[in-house]
Design a protein around this motif. Structure first.
Motif, PDB file in Angstrom:
ATOM      1  N   ALA A 350      24.229 -78.548  13.135  1.00  0.00           N
ATOM      2  CA  ALA A 350      23.580 -79.925  12.821  1.00  0.00           C
ATOM      3  C   ALA A 350      24.598 -80.626  11.960  1.00  0.00           C
ATOM      4  CB  ALA A 350      22.422 -79.488  12.233  1.00  0.00           C
ATOM      5  N   ARG A 351      25.471 -80.183  11.218  1.00  0.00           N
ATOM      6  CA  ARG A 351      26.745 -80.693  10.462  1.00  0.00           C
ATOM      7  C   ARG A 351      28.067 -81.286  11.145  1.00  0.00           C
ATOM      8  NH1 ARG A 351      25.162 -83.359   5.949  1.00  0.00           N
ATOM      9  NH2 ARG A 351      27.163 -82.893   5.115  1.00  0.00           N
ATOM     10  N   SER A 352      27.960 -81.039  12.359  1.00  0.00           N
ATOM     11  CA  SER A 352      29.249 -81.105  13.167  1.00  0.00           C
ATOM     12  C   SER A 352      29.503 -82.793  13.334  1.00  0.00           C
ATOM     13  CB  SER A 352      29.166 -80.502  14.497  1.00  0.00           C
ATOM     14  OG  SER A 352      30.376 -81.066  15.427  1.00  0.00           O
ATOM     15  N   ASP A 353      30.895 -83.013  13.112  1.00  0.00           N
ATOM     16  CA  ASP A 353      31.022 -84.528  13.256  1.00  0.00           C
ATOM     17  C   ASP A 353      31.362 -84.872  14.579  1.00  0.00           C
ATOM     18  OD1 ASP A 353      31.012 -84.887  10.428  1.00  0.00           O
ATOM     19  OD2 ASP A 353      33.094 -84.943  10.194  1.00  0.00           O
ATOM     20  N   ASN A 354      31.552 -83.812  15.633  1.00  0.00           N
ATOM     21  CA  ASN A 354      31.817 -84.243  17.036  1.00  0.00           C
ATOM     22  C   ASN A 354      31.064 -83.291  17.971  1.00  0.00           C
ATOM     23  OD1 ASN A 354      33.269 -85.190  19.218  1.00  0.00           O
ATOM     24  ND2 ASN A 354      35.160 -84.533  18.136  1.00  0.00           N
ATOM     25  N   PRO A 355      29.637 -83.604  17.904  1.00  0.00           N
ATOM     26  CA  PRO A 355      28.707 -82.820  18.864  1.00  0.00           C
ATOM     27  C   PRO A 355      29.061 -82.796  20.255  1.00  0.00           C
ATOM     28  CG  PRO A 355      27.630 -84.657  17.782  1.00  0.00           C
ATOM     29  CD  PRO A 355      28.848 -84.553  17.167  1.00  0.00           C
ATOM     30  N   GLU A 356      29.596 -84.035  20.561  1.00  0.00           N
ATOM     31  CA  GLU A 356      29.726 -84.180  22.072  1.00  0.00           C
ATOM     32  C   GLU A 356      30.986 -83.388  22.582  1.00  0.00           C
ATOM     33  OE1 GLU A 356      29.833 -86.873  20.011  1.00  0.00           O
ATOM     34  OE2 GLU A 356      27.763 -87.793  20.292  1.00  0.00           O
ATOM     35  N   LYS A 357      31.977 -83.550  21.689  1.00  0.00           N
ATOM     36  CA  LYS A 357      33.277 -82.565  22.397  1.00  0.00           C
ATOM     37  C   LYS A 357      32.733 -81.123  22.091  1.00  0.00           C
ATOM     38  CE  LYS A 357      36.284 -85.645  23.114  1.00  0.00           C
ATOM     39  NZ  LYS A 357      37.256 -86.064  22.161  1.00  0.00           N
ATOM     40  N   ALA A 358      31.941 -80.700  21.123  1.00  0.00           N
ATOM     41  CA  ALA A 358      31.404 -79.420  20.966  1.00  0.00           C
ATOM     42  C   ALA A 358      30.822 -78.920  21.953  1.00  0.00           C
ATOM     43  CB  ALA A 358      30.501 -79.150  19.476  1.00  0.00           C
ATOM     44  N   ARG A 359      29.875 -80.013  22.644  1.00  0.00           N
ATOM     45  CA  ARG A 359      29.243 -79.478  23.832  1.00  0.00           C
ATOM     46  C   ARG A 359      30.139 -79.289  25.147  1.00  0.00           C
ATOM     47  NH1 ARG A 359      23.463 -80.330  25.395  1.00  0.00           N
ATOM     48  NH2 ARG A 359      23.612 -79.951  27.977  1.00  0.00           N
ATOM     49  N   MET A 360      31.267 -80.001  25.347  1.00  0.00           N
ATOM     50  CA  MET A 360      32.337 -79.953  26.183  1.00  0.00           C
ATOM     51  C   MET A 360      32.600 -78.526  25.986  1.00  0.00           C
ATOM     52  SD  MET A 360      34.196 -83.615  26.255  1.00  0.00           S
ATOM     53  CE  MET A 360      35.340 -82.925  27.342  1.00  0.00           C
ATOM     54  N   LEU A 361      33.380 -78.061  24.854  1.00  0.00           N
ATOM     55  CA  LEU A 361      33.742 -76.837  24.713  1.00  0.00           C
ATOM     56  C   LEU A 361      32.804 -75.594  25.090  1.00  0.00           C
ATOM     57  CD1 LEU A 361      36.110 -75.068  23.574  1.00  0.00           C
ATOM     58  CD2 LEU A 361      35.030 -75.129  21.313  1.00  0.00           C
ATOM     59  N   ILE A 362      31.551 -75.713  24.642  1.00  0.00           N
ATOM     60  CA  ILE A 362      30.510 -74.728  24.944  1.00  0.00           C
ATOM     61  C   ILE A 362      30.464 -74.732  26.594  1.00  0.00           C
ATOM     62  CG2 ILE A 362      28.413 -73.958  24.914  1.00  0.00           C
ATOM     63  CD1 ILE A 362      28.292 -75.147  22.158  1.00  0.00           C
ATOM     64  N   ASP A 363      30.409 -75.782  27.303  1.00  0.00           N
ATOM     65  CA  ASP A 363      30.221 -75.644  28.822  1.00  0.00           C
ATOM     66  C   ASP A 363      31.452 -74.994  29.356  1.00  0.00           C
ATOM     67  OD1 ASP A 363      27.741 -77.027  28.653  1.00  0.00           O
ATOM     68  OD2 ASP A 363      28.502 -79.197  29.021  1.00  0.00           O
ATOM     69  N   PHE A 364      32.627 -75.301  28.691  1.00  0.00           N
ATOM     70  CA  PHE A 364      33.845 -74.714  29.443  1.00  0.00           C
ATOM     71  C   PHE A 364      33.786 -73.064  28.772  1.00  0.00           C
ATOM     72  CE2 PHE A 364      38.010 -72.793  27.896  1.00  0.00           C
ATOM     73  CZ  PHE A 364      38.667 -73.053  29.031  1.00  0.00           C
ATOM     74  N   LEU A 365      33.386 -72.743  27.952  1.00  0.00           N
ATOM     75  CA  LEU A 365      33.291 -70.968  27.666  1.00  0.00           C
ATOM     76  C   LEU A 365      32.146 -70.573  28.371  1.00  0.00           C
ATOM     77  CD1 LEU A 365      33.978 -71.280  23.716  1.00  0.00           C
ATOM     78  CD2 LEU A 365      35.282 -70.696  25.543  1.00  0.00           C
ATOM     79  N   THR A 366      31.052 -71.164  28.562  1.00  0.00           N
ATOM     80  CA  THR A 366      30.084 -70.495  29.534  1.00  0.00           C
ATOM     81  C   THR A 366      30.095 -71.088  31.083  1.00  0.00           C
ATOM     82  OG1 THR A 366      28.516 -72.367  29.059  1.00  0.00           O
ATOM     83  CG2 THR A 366      28.657 -70.604  27.460  1.00  0.00           C
ATOM     84  N   GLY A 367      31.112 -71.609  31.591  1.00  0.00           N
ATOM     85  CA  GLY A 367      31.354 -71.767  33.007  1.00  0.00           C
ATOM     86  C   GLY A 367      31.734 -70.536  33.656  1.00  0.00           C
ATOM     87  N   HIS A 368      31.721 -70.439  34.783  1.00  0.00           N
ATOM     88  CA  HIS A 368      31.688 -69.464  35.895  1.00  0.00           C
ATOM     89  C   HIS A 368      33.251 -68.714  35.820  1.00  0.00           C
ATOM     90  CE1 HIS A 368      31.313 -66.682  39.402  1.00  0.00           C
ATOM     91  NE2 HIS A 368      32.522 -67.081  39.478  1.00  0.00           N
ATOM     92  N   GLN A 369      34.428 -69.450  35.737  1.00  0.00           N
ATOM     93  CA  GLN A 369      35.773 -68.900  35.771  1.00  0.00           C
ATOM     94  C   GLN A 369      35.853 -68.208  34.129  1.00  0.00           C
ATOM     95  OE1 GLN A 369      39.072 -71.449  36.290  1.00  0.00           O
ATOM     96  NE2 GLN A 369      37.892 -72.584  37.958  1.00  0.00           N
ATOM     97  N   ALA A 370      35.367 -68.918  33.200  1.00  0.00           N
ATOM     98  CA  ALA A 370      35.660 -68.203  31.700  1.00  0.00           C
ATOM     99  C   ALA A 370      34.742 -67.175  31.576  1.00  0.00           C
ATOM    100  CB  ALA A 370      35.100 -69.320  30.760  1.00  0.00           C
ATOM    101  N   GLN A 371      33.504 -67.063  32.350  1.00  0.00           N
ATOM    102  CA  GLN A 371      32.702 -65.734  32.124  1.00  0.00           C
ATOM    103  C   GLN A 371      33.458 -64.736  32.708  1.00  0.00           C
ATOM    104  OE1 GLN A 371      29.426 -65.062  30.393  1.00  0.00           O
ATOM    105  NE2 GLN A 371      30.542 -66.760  29.113  1.00  0.00           N
ATOM    106  N   ALA A 372      33.993 -64.986  34.305  1.00  0.00           N
ATOM    107  CA  ALA A 372      34.079 -63.928  34.900  1.00  0.00           C
ATOM    108  C   ALA A 372      35.567 -63.368  34.368  1.00  0.00           C
ATOM    109  CB  ALA A 372      34.710 -64.546  36.207  1.00  0.00           C
ATOM    110  N   ARG A 373      36.270 -64.240  33.744  1.00  0.00           N
ATOM    111  CA  ARG A 373      37.862 -63.704  33.136  1.00  0.00           C
ATOM    112  C   ARG A 373      37.181 -62.894  31.960  1.00  0.00           C
ATOM    113  NH1 ARG A 373      41.240 -69.152  33.059  1.00  0.00           N
ATOM    114  NH2 ARG A 373      42.770 -67.519  32.378  1.00  0.00           N
TER     115      ARG A 373
END
Length: 531
Positions: A350-373
């Motif tokens: 809740a204190r992040s200065d950059n929640p939009e970029k944080a969501r982009m990172l989370i989407d990357f880490l929970t995507g199919h390629q990342a999860q399979a690897r």
């Protein structure tokens, strides 16, 4: 290039009681004072009301992820962060705040109470999600139905609190039964006790930490008892009390007669690993997470082991775990009885200065390629149905995924937990060859196919822990009484079920049990009088 930091010294200044009761209601004031003292040592500006953390925490091109220590083989999580940093202008720093989950929670919660913007993304144990969300530490993380449908259903629910999605599953976890390849595979708990007693024992985790709580909850559930039902504590209702008492008494007897591996009363999951494998590899530090049971298994002190899927990669990449025909000495099976769902969710502070970029990172880490690897390279259990479907139909190794990573969406088919879904059959991973003689063993695609099938089968029947705001306090009270019986400090017949249940109800509301600090009076054990 990412930087991995481990500010464990902060927690080293807290005693075990302060760490364990870090989130408990009325007690929280005392613990907050402890955290303040710890975090402000050498910096009195925090106590004066002036923020000691940099005013520009994060910023438009920086993200910091707080997580626990990585005990998997390969530590591929760091490689994904490096990949992100090579392909994005926003650079990510991974901070490993502690090796033990209890200490990790205390550090994250302590900073959040202080209003720190030090972390943008929190890797939150599934047991803490309700506490962190209701305390205002997390931003909501809405998902559209199509995105939500990609996740394993009961795994996705671990990130939901009061009907709102606050966190996205990153790594799930569910217990498996590891066994010596030449031994019978039990399908019931009674068979497990029988086979373990005749073949060198069963390695479990009964240490005084969250893993001990999980093992003991599984013991009660497997015996047909229940401690909670939704928001309610039902330990003292119906048959639950007596079945709880019987389950704990049984585990006490198993510990006394040697069916449970030597030292299990103090094992963490890494301890369990060591106990399973001792003699093939050097014994690891006793205080590292979940090691001794694995040690007992690899030493053949224990023929069976209850552990998390991380143990597979650790064992399968050890040359000594193969016989002269390059076949694995061990196999895997579903855990007889009940299993408790574990894992970590990713959430935006809740204190992040950059929640939009944080969501982009989370989407990357929970995507199919990342999860399979993550699964193929380090053994992290996937959170997406598409990964399980891929490994059912077209399993690939870590190297193969790196060369041909596939698509972001993966397969369109699903192997979900709906009635009628057939579990993946055994593929013979226990006898799969693992490379030419003399070379280090490699995990094959067939091994990964078997592992994925076993994990998915276990996920479909796993139970969630209670979603309490003060779960850590509830966990400590339950574990304290249950371990007292199993360790022999309190005879099972003297366990006061009514007082025990009332103490659990108080703990889930954040109130400490009645009586002197550290006593087990609420379990039925008389307090010692001075003199």
């Amino acid at each position: 290039m990412s930087l991995t930091r481990r500010p464990r010294a902060l927690l080293g200044r807290l005693n075990p009681g302060q760490r364990r009761w870090g989130g408990a209601g009325v007690v929280a004031g005392l613990v907050l004072a402890s955290v303040l003292i710890s975090l402000t040592a050498g910096d009195p500006s925090l106590l004066s009301g002036k923020p000691a953390f940099p005013a520009d925490c994060g910023g438009p091109d920086r993200l910091t992820v707080a997580t626990g220590a990585d005990i998997t083989a390969g530590s591929f999580r760091r490689d994904l962060i490096e990949e992100w940093n090579r392909t994005h202008t926003t650079q990510v720093t991974l901070v490993e705040v502690a090796e033990r989950t209890d200490e990790e929670r205390a550090e994250m919660a302590g900073r959040a109470r202080l209003g720190s913007c030090a972390y943008d993304v929190l890797s939150v144990d599934v047991a803490w999600t309700a506490e962190f969300a209701r305390s205002g530490y997390l931003l909501p993380y809405p998902l559209d139905p199509q995105k939500a449908g990609l996740f394993v259903d009961n795994v996705l629910k671990t990130g939901q609190v009061d009907g709102v999605q606050y966190a996205v599953p990153f790594v799930t976890d569910v217990p498996l039964l590891f066994h010596r390849r030449d031994l019978p595979v039990p399908t019931t708990t009674e068979q497990l006790w029988k086979y373990a007693a005749a073949n060198g024992g069963y390695a479990v985790q009964l240490g005084d930490y969250e893993g001990g709580t999980v093992n003991l909850l599984e013991a009660v559930l497997s015996a047909g008892g229940r401690v909670t039902d939704g928001d309610r504590v039902v330990l003292d209702e119906g048959v639950n009390g007596e079945r709880t008492r019987e389950a704990l008494a049984r585990w006490r007897a198993l510990l006394e007669n040697g069916t449970l591996a030597r030292g299990a009363e103090n094992f963490s999951k890494q301890d369990t690993f060591n106990a399973f494998r001792d003699g093939f590899l050097a014994r690891g530090p006793k205080d590292s997470a979940e090691e001794s049971s694995l040690q007992a298994f690899r030493d053949e002190e224990a023929a069976y082991m209850r552990n998390w899927p991380f143990a597979f990669h650790r064992l399968a990449t050890d040359r000594s775990m193969y016989d002269g025909h390059r076949r694995l000495r061990f196999g895997m099976a579903a855990l007889p009885g009940a299993g408790i769902l574990g894992g970590f969710n990713l959430a935006i502070s809740a204190r992040s200065d950059n929640p939009e970029k944080a969501r982009m990172l989370i989407d990357f880490l929970t995507g199919h390629q990342a999860q399979a690897r993550l699964f193929a390279c380090s053994g992290y259990p996937p959170v997406l149905e598409s990964v399980y479907e891929e490994y059912r139909r077209d399993p690939r190794t870590c190297d193969q995924l790196s060369v041909s990573p596939g698509t972001e969406t993966g397969f369109s088919g699903r192997t979900d937990c709906t009635p009628g879904t057939r579990a993946n059959p055994s593929t013979g991973a226990a006898i799969a060859a693992a490379g030419p003689p003399g070379e280090d063993p490699e995990i094959t695609a067939l091994m990964l196919q078997e592992l994925a099938g076993k994990i998915h089968q276990a996920l479909c029947k796993a139970e969630l822990r209670p979603q309490y705001s003060y779960y850590s306090a509830f966990s400590e009270v339950f574990r304290g009484c249950a371990r007292a019986v199993v360790n022999g400090d309190l005879p099972a017949r003297e366990l006061d079920l009514a007082r025990f249940a009332d103490a659990l109800r108080a703990a889930r509301r954040g109130r400490a049990p009645e009586g002197a600090a550290g006593s087990l009076a609420h379990c039925g054990k008389p307090e010692r009088r001075p003199g």
